[in-house]
Design a protein around this motif. Structure first.
Motif, mmCIF file in Angstrom:
data_model
loop_
_atom_site.group_PDB
_atom_site.id
_atom_site.type_symbol
_atom_site.label_atom_id
_atom_site.label_comp_id
_atom_site.label_asym_id
_atom_site.label_seq_id
_atom_site.Cartn_x
_atom_site.Cartn_y
_atom_site.Cartn_z
ATOM 1 N N ALA A 128 0.826 -1.211 0.000
ATOM 2 C CA ALA A 128 0.000 0.000 0.000
ATOM 3 C C ALA A 128 0.860 1.261 0.000
ATOM 4 O O ALA A 128 0.442 2.309 -0.513
ATOM 5 C CB ALA A 128 -0.924 0.002 1.218
ATOM 6 N N ALA A 129 2.068 1.146 0.548
ATOM 7 C CA ALA A 129 2.976 2.296 0.598
ATOM 8 C C ALA A 129 3.920 2.331 -0.598
ATOM 9 O O ALA A 129 4.810 3.190 -0.668
ATOM 10 C CB ALA A 129 3.784 2.259 1.890
ATOM 11 N N GLY A 130 3.739 1.392 -1.525
ATOM 12 C CA GLY A 130 4.592 1.353 -2.702
ATOM 13 C C GLY A 130 5.970 0.774 -2.437
ATOM 14 O O GLY A 130 6.914 1.017 -3.194
ATOM 15 N N LEU A 131 6.101 0.001 -1.372
ATOM 16 C CA LEU A 131 7.390 -0.606 -1.015
ATOM 17 C C LEU A 131 7.405 -2.070 -1.435
ATOM 18 O O LEU A 131 6.407 -2.782 -1.284
ATOM 19 C CB LEU A 131 7.635 -0.506 0.495
ATOM 20 N N ARG A 132 8.538 -2.534 -1.921
ATOM 21 C CA ARG A 132 8.674 -3.940 -2.326
ATOM 22 C C ARG A 132 9.131 -4.780 -1.137
ATOM 23 O O ARG A 132 9.962 -4.344 -0.333
ATOM 24 C CB ARG A 132 9.688 -4.067 -3.465
ATOM 25 N N ARG A 133 8.598 -5.973 -1.054
ATOM 26 C CA ARG A 133 9.046 -6.907 -0.020
ATOM 27 C C ARG A 133 10.431 -7.415 -0.365
ATOM 28 O O ARG A 133 10.694 -7.838 -1.494
ATOM 29 C CB ARG A 133 8.075 -8.091 0.083
ATOM 30 N N ASP A 134 11.324 -7.368 0.603
ATOM 31 C CA ASP A 134 12.683 -7.870 0.427
ATOM 32 C C ASP A 134 12.785 -9.204 1.157
ATOM 33 O O ASP A 134 12.686 -9.253 2.391
ATOM 34 C CB ASP A 134 13.692 -6.859 0.991
ATOM 35 N N ALA A 135 12.983 -10.289 0.417
ATOM 36 C CA ALA A 135 13.008 -11.623 1.019
ATOM 37 C C ALA A 135 14.099 -11.766 2.072
ATOM 38 O O ALA A 135 13.963 -12.555 3.014
ATOM 39 C CB ALA A 135 13.194 -12.675 -0.070
ATOM 40 N N THR A 136 15.179 -10.999 1.952
ATOM 41 C CA THR A 136 16.271 -11.103 2.928
ATOM 42 C C THR A 136 15.887 -10.512 4.279
ATOM 43 O O THR A 136 16.581 -10.736 5.281
ATOM 44 C CB THR A 136 17.549 -10.394 2.426
ATOM 45 N N GLN A 138 20.618 -11.071 14.633
ATOM 46 C CA GLN A 138 22.027 -11.125 14.224
ATOM 47 C C GLN A 138 22.146 -11.393 12.726
ATOM 48 O O GLN A 138 23.007 -10.832 12.043
ATOM 49 C CB GLN A 138 22.751 -12.201 15.032
ATOM 50 N N GLU A 139 21.251 -12.251 12.224
ATOM 51 C CA GLU A 139 21.236 -12.538 10.788
ATOM 52 C C GLU A 139 20.865 -11.295 9.987
ATOM 53 O O GLU A 139 21.456 -11.007 8.935
ATOM 54 C CB GLU A 139 20.255 -13.676 10.514
ATOM 55 N N THR A 156 22.460 -4.428 3.402
ATOM 56 C CA THR A 156 21.798 -3.202 3.869
ATOM 57 C C THR A 156 20.811 -3.588 4.966
ATOM 58 O O THR A 156 19.683 -4.001 4.683
ATOM 59 C CB THR A 156 21.043 -2.490 2.723
ATOM 60 N N PRO A 157 21.223 -3.504 6.226
ATOM 61 C CA PRO A 157 20.362 -3.943 7.329
ATOM 62 C C PRO A 157 19.083 -3.117 7.425
ATOM 63 O O PRO A 157 19.025 -1.981 6.924
ATOM 64 C CB PRO A 157 21.240 -3.733 8.570
#
Length: 338
Positions: A207-215, A232-233, A239-240
């Motif tokens: 809804a905010a136009g952000l893509r899901r990052d699987a990492t 920790q992972e 890019t944390p």
């Protein structure tokens, strides 16, 4: 349709021995028990426990959960049980709590407890995806209700929290603060509650136009140590994240420990949101922003619905109680946005 006398003749035992085996009472040798169970399977015998319950109702609700004995000190579990007990007592019922041993499957304990005549119906904790327990109890005509979220193939009523809406609300809160890399610490995908929480997180991102990052999505588990390891992972990725949404407060506590150990300041370097609002959440450093789940109300709802099933009244197939975001100091605008 086979009768108990047919089973007794096939197994070459008395009808009383068949009852002992099916009810989990009396003393029966392993050889005899196996012979009776084999006869039951061959003949397709189905005892009518619901008819028996009408004649001799125990006015007791049973609770079965994996490892519940070790979870009684857990504030979330204890509060649900308190709500269950209070509502049951108000309706003239008692509460019986049981946990399977290492050598006994949950489904076997469900049936043994119901067949014993000690309970009129069962509450099932930790509903899983494709959980077999509700179908087994339905086939035996034993009233049951499960704690969780709607799941494929589940044949009993379900009561739980609206985790999809909750996760969406929490993620939107982080987005409004300016976060764009938001991680998710999820519970085991085997649990029915995992999918709606994930769905709410993804819906808010989209809804905010952000893509899901699987990492940034980790199936973390359930313990505080699991939360520490998952955080920790996340800190090790190229890019944390600047914010983390945890599916439970326990996972959030672990994530906060990991952040402090790495020299990060919770609420400044990385924002953290939990889910549960356990008593400790308001007393962490900093106090944890979290989704407040009405656990005592859930317990009372479970008791009222199960009693209605026992007394042959209609109950809704799914009851989801709303959760509410409690904003504390573990969330703030990311440093880059400030």
């Amino acid at each position: 349709m086979a009768t108990i006398k047919d089973v007794a003749r096939r197994a070459q035992v008395s009808t009383a021995t068949v009852s002992y085996v099916l009810n989990g009472t009396g003393v029966v040798s392993d050889t005899t028990r196996e012979r009776v169970l084999a006869a039951v399977a061959e003949l397709g015998y189905q005892p009518n426990y619901s008819a028996r319950a009408l004649r001799t109702r125990s006015h007791t609700l049973g609770v079965v959960a994996p490892g519940i004995a070790g979870r009684l000190a857990d504030p979330a579990t204890a509060e649900i049980l308190a709500g269950l007990s209070e509502a049951a007592t108000a309706a003239g019922y008692c509460l019986l709590i049981a946990a399977p041993t290492d050598s006994e499957a949950e489904g076997e304990l469900d049936l043994r407890l119901a067949r014993s005549g000690r309970v009129d119906g069962l509450v099932l904790f930790d509903l899983r995806v494709a959980d077999e327990r509700p179908a087994v109890l339905a086939e035996a005509r034993i009233p049951a209700i499960a704690i969780g979220a709607p799941a494929t193939g589940v044949t009993c009523p379900i009561a739980g929290f609206d985790l999809r809406a909750g996760a969406e609300q929490a993620t939107q809160h982080l987005i409004r603060l300016g976060h764009r890399r938001i991680a998710l610490l999820a519970t085991s995908s085997d649990l029915s509650i995992s999918e709606p929480f994930y769905a709410g997180y993804v819906a808010a991102l989209h809804a905010a136009g952000l893509r899901r990052d699987a990492t940034l999505v980790i199936e973390a588990g359930s313990s505080e140590d699991d939360g520490m390891a998952a955080m920790q992972e996340l800190l090790a990725v190229r890019t944390p994240p600047t914010a983390v949404l945890a599916a439970t407060d326990t996972l959030a506590f672990g994530a906060m420990h990991a952040l402090r150990d790495s020299g990060k300041v919770v609420g400044q370097d990385v924002s953290v949101v939990g889910c549960d609002d356990l008593p400790l959440a308001a007393h962490t450093y900093p106090p944890l922003t979290t989704l407040r789940a009405p656990r005592r109300e859930l317990g009372a709802t479970l008791a009222r619905h199960l009693i209605s099933l026992i007394e042959r009244r209609t109950v809704p197939p799914v009851t989801l109680l709303p959760v509410r975001l409690i904003v504390r100091h573990s969330t703030a605008a990311p440093r880059a946005a400030g």
